[in-house]
Design an enzyme around this catalytic site. Structure first.
Site, PDB file in Angstrom:
ATOM      1  N   ASP A  29      -8.212   3.594   4.147  1.00 31.90           N
ATOM      2  CA  ASP A  29      -6.814   3.377   4.538  1.00 31.90           C
ATOM      3  C   ASP A  29      -5.847   4.273   3.774  1.00 31.90           C
ATOM      4  OD1 ASP A  29      -7.163   2.183   2.097  1.00 31.90           O
ATOM      5  OD2 ASP A  29      -6.335   0.243   2.654  1.00 31.90           O
ATOM      6  N   LYS A  80       1.069  -3.458 -12.517  1.00 33.65           N
ATOM      7  CA  LYS A  80       2.510  -3.642 -12.333  1.00 33.65           C
ATOM      8  C   LYS A  80       3.251  -3.742 -13.669  1.00 33.65           C
ATOM      9  CE  LYS A  80       1.920  -5.818  -7.814  1.00 33.65           C
ATOM     10  NZ  LYS A  80       2.173  -6.988  -6.951  1.00 33.65           N
TER      11      LYS A  80
END
Length: 279
Positions: A29, A80
């Site tokens: 992807d 993150k």
């Protein structure tokens, strides 16, 4: 990013047996310029057990960051981060030695979360920085944005492969077997696949038409994906991130606004509300 690997590819050009060769693992992807030869050369020069392709991002706080030293050796992964630790993230393409497979247990496994930290511990995981564009194209809107990035790259590196002529605006790619009618306006950022047939006066922008799509006269499509073997009727309008599945037939003068249509349907009524799913 998901772990749907598209393929494993043996790459070593030696007389080694296949089991002794390093290989690529690619997530299915992502889209980029795939600098596989340069990445392999780097991997071999570092005598790495694994090499991760990484790409720079403007806002690393949204991603898992790959922290390396000046040689490219991976030191750690930070998910993150709230404070800046680096701006390089995993781009989903790896060169791996066969011994990596010995580290993977016979159970569902995350190579990023479980296997790579073991290689980091042994100081044998490296990162190769991607030159050029990169995009995760797992969602329709990202797929269309990635198409634009790819076509821009083609304009820079392989402009002869782009469609030219009075019907085309901007960067577009059209398979040689496709037929384009009169007085069309196609582009920018359109991909037209094998044996597609485009009628007269058609308008298409920022769209992907997969193989064998038929578009009747004066239809308009924008910001959408049209599946294999589908047909779009005269004066129909398909727009706003619509995704038309395989073998879907849209009747004349139908309006599809951000509609998702599953395969093998005939569409007889317009859909005005974005996000409608036709099952």
């Amino acid at each position: 990013m998901g772990l749907a690997y598209a393929c494993f590819i043996a790459v070593a050009e030696t007389d080694q047996t296949l089991a002794d060769q390093c290989f690529f693992a690619l997530c299915s992807d992502v889209i980029c310029e795939f600098p596989l030869r340069d990445m392999l050369k780097f991997h071999q020069s570092q005598k790495a057990e694994g090499t991760i392709l990484v790409t720079k991002v403007d806002d690393p706080s949204k991603y898992g960051v790959v922290v390396t030293d000046e040689t490219g050796q991976v030191e750690r992964f930070v998910e993150k981060p709230k404070t800046f630790v680096g701006d390089k993230i995993n781009a989903g393409i790896y060169v791996l030695e066969p011994c990596v497979l010995d580290r993977i247990e016979l159970r569902p496994t995350s190579i990023e979360k479980e296997t790579f930290p073991l290689i980091v511990r042994d100081k044998r995981l490296f990162a190769f920085t991607l030159p050029g564009y990169w995009m995760d194209v797992g969602q329709p809107k990202d797929y269309l944005f990635g198409l634009g990035l790819h076509l821009s790259s083609m304009r820079q590196h392989n402009p002869s492969e782009l469609a030219e002529g009075s019907s085309f605006v901007g960067n577009n790619i059209v398979h040689p077997t496709a037929q384009i009618g009169k007085d069309c306006r196609i582009g920018p950022n359109v991909s037209i696949g094998i044996e597609c047939v485009i009628g007269d006066g058609v308008r298409i922008s920022n769209c992907v038409l997969l193989h064998r799509v038929k578009v009747r006269n004066f239809a308009r499509m924008a910001d959408s994906i049209i599946g294999w073997g589908s047909s779009i009727g005269r004066w129909a309008r398909i727009e706003n991130k619509s995704v038309i599945g395989e073998d879907v037939h849209v009747r004349e003068e139908i309006f599809m606004n951000g509609t998702i249509v599953l395969p093998h349907k005939e569409i007889k009524d317009s859909q005005h509300d974005p996000g409608t799913i036709i099952m």
